[in-house]
Design an enzyme around this catalytic site. Structure first.
Site, PDB file in Angstrom:
ATOM      1  N   ASP A 109      22.574 -10.777  28.867  1.00 28.10           N
ATOM      2  CA  ASP A 109      22.418  -9.877  30.016  1.00 28.10           C
ATOM      3  C   ASP A 109      20.986 -10.099  30.517  1.00 28.10           C
ATOM      4  O   ASP A 109      20.229 -10.897  29.930  1.00 28.10           O
ATOM      5  CB  ASP A 109      22.664  -8.407  29.624  1.00 28.10           C
ATOM      6  N   VAL A 113      22.326 -15.176  34.739  1.00 35.31           N
ATOM      7  CA  VAL A 113      23.449 -16.122  34.749  1.00 35.31           C
ATOM      8  C   VAL A 113      23.445 -17.051  35.968  1.00 35.31           C
ATOM      9  O   VAL A 113      24.149 -18.058  35.977  1.00 35.31           O
ATOM     10  CB  VAL A 113      24.819 -15.401  34.661  1.00 35.31           C
ATOM     11  N   SER A 172      39.039  -7.077  44.757  1.00 31.80           N
ATOM     12  CA  SER A 172      38.290  -7.448  45.971  1.00 31.80           C
ATOM     13  C   SER A 172      38.320  -8.958  46.202  1.00 31.80           C
ATOM     14  O   SER A 172      37.937  -9.421  47.279  1.00 31.80           O
ATOM     15  CB  SER A 172      36.838  -6.976  45.862  1.00 31.80           C
ATOM     16  N   TYR A 223      30.743  -9.982  48.549  1.00 33.59           N
ATOM     17  CA  TYR A 223      31.364  -9.722  47.238  1.00 33.59           C
ATOM     18  C   TYR A 223      32.809 -10.222  47.230  1.00 33.59           C
ATOM     19  O   TYR A 223      33.238 -10.899  46.285  1.00 33.59           O
ATOM     20  CB  TYR A 223      31.305  -8.221  46.953  1.00 33.59           C
ATOM     21  N   LYS A 227      34.289 -13.123  44.791  1.00 33.35           N
ATOM     22  CA  LYS A 227      35.356 -12.838  43.815  1.00 33.35           C
ATOM     23  C   LYS A 227      36.618 -13.639  44.138  1.00 33.35           C
ATOM     24  O   LYS A 227      37.350 -14.033  43.232  1.00 33.35           O
ATOM     25  CB  LYS A 227      35.646 -11.335  43.771  1.00 33.35           C
ATOM     26  N   THR A 251      32.160   2.533  35.943  1.00 34.52           N
ATOM     27  CA  THR A 251      30.918   2.001  35.362  1.00 34.52           C
ATOM     28  C   THR A 251      29.745   2.259  36.304  1.00 34.52           C
ATOM     29  O   THR A 251      29.924   2.770  37.412  1.00 34.52           O
ATOM     30  CB  THR A 251      31.035   0.470  35.169  1.00 34.52           C
TER      31      THR A 251
HETATM   32  P1  NAD Z   1      27.829  -2.910  35.285  1.00 31.60           P
HETATM   33  O1  NAD Z   1      26.795  -2.873  36.341  1.00 31.60           O
HETATM   34  O2  NAD Z   1      27.988  -1.762  34.350  1.00 31.60           O
HETATM   35  O3  NAD Z   1      27.687  -4.225  34.394  1.00 31.60           O
HETATM   36  C1  NAD Z   1      27.290  -5.455  34.918  1.00 31.60           C
HETATM   37  C2  NAD Z   1      26.348  -6.089  33.921  1.00 31.60           C
HETATM   38  O4  NAD Z   1      26.007  -7.396  34.419  1.00 31.60           O
HETATM   39  C3  NAD Z   1      25.045  -5.285  33.776  1.00 31.60           C
HETATM   40  O5  NAD Z   1      24.743  -5.071  32.414  1.00 31.60           O
HETATM   41  C4  NAD Z   1      24.023  -6.157  34.470  1.00 31.60           C
HETATM   42  O6  NAD Z   1      22.704  -6.060  33.927  1.00 31.60           O
HETATM   43  C5  NAD Z   1      24.609  -7.553  34.253  1.00 31.60           C
HETATM   44  N1  NAD Z   1      24.085  -8.515  35.223  1.00 31.60           N
HETATM   45  C6  NAD Z   1      23.949  -8.331  36.564  1.00 31.60           C
HETATM   46  N2  NAD Z   1      23.371  -9.412  37.113  1.00 31.60           N
HETATM   47  C7  NAD Z   1      23.158 -10.305  36.095  1.00 31.60           C
HETATM   48  C8  NAD Z   1      22.589 -11.589  36.030  1.00 31.60           C
HETATM   49  N3  NAD Z   1      22.107 -12.207  37.116  1.00 31.60           N
HETATM   50  N4  NAD Z   1      22.529 -12.208  34.834  1.00 31.60           N
HETATM   51  C9  NAD Z   1      22.995 -11.591  33.708  1.00 31.60           C
HETATM   52  N5  NAD Z   1      23.537 -10.365  33.711  1.00 31.60           N
HETATM   53  C10 NAD Z   1      23.617  -9.720  34.905  1.00 31.60           C
HETATM   54  O7  NAD Z   1      29.190  -3.124  36.096  1.00 31.60           O
HETATM   55  P2  NAD Z   1      30.669  -3.465  35.596  1.00 31.60           P
HETATM   56  O8  NAD Z   1      31.558  -2.647  36.450  1.00 31.60           O
HETATM   57  O9  NAD Z   1      30.800  -3.423  34.136  1.00 31.60           O
HETATM   58  O10 NAD Z   1      30.784  -4.977  36.109  1.00 31.60           O
HETATM   59  C11 NAD Z   1      31.250  -6.036  35.295  1.00 31.60           C
HETATM   60  C12 NAD Z   1      32.071  -6.980  36.136  1.00 31.60           C
HETATM   61  O11 NAD Z   1      33.228  -6.288  36.606  1.00 31.60           O
HETATM   62  C13 NAD Z   1      31.368  -7.520  37.377  1.00 31.60           C
HETATM   63  O12 NAD Z   1      31.658  -8.897  37.527  1.00 31.60           O
HETATM   64  C14 NAD Z   1      32.007  -6.731  38.498  1.00 31.60           C
HETATM   65  O13 NAD Z   1      31.967  -7.419  39.716  1.00 31.60           O
HETATM   66  C15 NAD Z   1      33.406  -6.575  37.973  1.00 31.60           C
HETATM   67  N6  NAD Z   1      34.173  -5.496  38.582  1.00 31.60           N
HETATM   68  C16 NAD Z   1      33.778  -4.205  38.488  1.00 31.60           C
HETATM   69  C17 NAD Z   1      34.540  -3.213  39.098  1.00 31.60           C
HETATM   70  C18 NAD Z   1      34.155  -1.759  39.050  1.00 31.60           C
HETATM   71  O14 NAD Z   1      34.757  -0.935  39.785  1.00 31.60           O
HETATM   72  N7  NAD Z   1      33.204  -1.358  38.225  1.00 31.60           N
HETATM   73  C19 NAD Z   1      35.704  -3.556  39.805  1.00 31.60           C
HETATM   74  C20 NAD Z   1      36.089  -4.888  39.864  1.00 31.60           C
HETATM   75  C21 NAD Z   1      35.319  -5.848  39.251  1.00 31.60           C
END
Ligand code: NAD
Length: 274
Positions: free
Chosen positions: A40, A67, A146, A157, A161, A192
């Site tokens: 992370d 990443v 999305s 976004y 995706k 989240t």
């Molecule tokens: P979150 O913000 O809780 O977790 C995302 C994590 O990714 C965080 O810990 C953040 O520090 C880390 N991160 C961000 N940029 C980074 C980078 N450049 N390098 C390394 N780490 C990085 O959110 P989440 O909801 O757990 O998101 C996880 C995945 O789920 C994402 O890909 C998000 O697009 C996807 N997602 C989330 C939702 C939602 O509603 N929460 C819906 C669809 C998809």
């Protein structure tokens, strides 16, 4: 009931593991016997998470990695696979959101979204493939609903995706012959930090939940269950799929809820005429 341990002794790398879906996925794989390599943006955040959740013993590699940096993500994967002896599963999960129409966001915001949400999946997968080939392993990407349809105001976004969805399919067909499966989950709203920062207040969250046939957003644990299923031998004949986990949101057409409108007005339901 005895806990299922489908990943006993397997090495699983997860990006964006310090919070949300990544954290839940780390907990799920640890509970099922996996050895974890987690990255992370902050190593401290990862260290706090593994202590708080009681998975420190399983989490052998914790690394601060952006990443979107090909060298950083590649060396994370190489170091983890080499020091832990193998790599069975890569979960490309880290992601960020980006709000605005194409004429409202900057080129830098567009590029950053592509870099974190899409390029990183390419970088991580590219680095992992040699190890996955040896282990007969698999990749699971966290895409999104999305990436399947449009959302107002989320152009960058949604495009990133959508790229993850089709990269999943492309890698699935390219590497099936090598015994590597590649799948993605497409979450709907998940409670989240990311969703909370996007929806901002309780009223918008309630509006959102009214649109979900199941009446609530998903939990990170429900996403982790989908990821673990796709990574497990239970999914041994599944590759190139998008597993939608959205409480029914995308089962709808998006038209107004005529059923509710009719009931609110006490109107009869009749066979529709032109
Ligand atoms: P979150 O913000 O809780 O977790 C995302 C994590 O990714 C965080 O810990 C953040 O520090 C880390 N991160 C961000 N940029 C980074 C980078 N450049 N390098 C390394 N780490 C990085 O959110 P989440 O909801 O757990 O998101 C996880 C995945 O789920 C994402 O890909 C998000 O697009 C996807 N997602 C989330 C939702 C939602 O509603 N929460 C819906 C669809 C998809």
């Amino acid at each position: 009931m005895k806990a299922v341990r489908r990943f006993e002794g397997m090495v699983v790398a997860i990006t964006g593991a310090a919070s949300g879906i990544g954290e839940a996925t780390a907990r799920r794989f640890a509970a099922e016997g996996a050895i974890l390599a987690l990255c992370d943006l902050s190593e401290d955040a990862l260290a706090q998470m593994v202590t708080r959740t009681g998975i420190a013993e399983s989490a052998r590699t914790l690394r601060a990695v952006d990443v979107s940096d090909i060298d950083a993500i590649s060396s994370f994967i190489d170091d983890a696979a080499q020091s832990l002896g193998r790599l069975d599963v890569l979960v490309n999960n880290a992601g960020i959101g980006c709000f605005g129409h194409v004429d409202e966001i900057t080129a830098e915001q567009w590029r950053r979204t592509m870099a974190v949400d899409l390029d990183a999946v390419f970088f991580g997968s590219r680095a992992a493939l040699p190890y996955l080939r040896t282990a007969g392993g698999c990749i699971v990407n966290t895409a999104s609903i999305s990436g399947l349809f449009a959302d107002p105001g989320l152009a960058a976004y949604n495009v990133a995706k959508a790229g993850v969805v089709n990269l999943t399919r492309n890698m699935a067909v390219d590497h099936a012959g090598e015994g590597i499966r590649v799948n993605c989950i497409c979450p709907g709203g998940v409670g989240t930090a990311m969703l909370k920062s996007h929806l901002r207040d309780a009223a918008i969250m309630e509006d959102y939940e009214r649109l979900v046939p199941m009446g609530r957003v998903g939990t990170a644990d429900e996403m982790a269950a989908g990821i673990a299923f796709l990574a497990s031998s239970d999914a041994s004949y599944i590759t190139g799929t998008t597993l939608t986990i959205d409480g029914g949101v995308t089962a709808q057409t998006g038209q107004p809820n005529f059923d509710r409108l009719y009931r609110q007005r006490g109107w009869d339901k009749k066979i529709l005429r032109g």
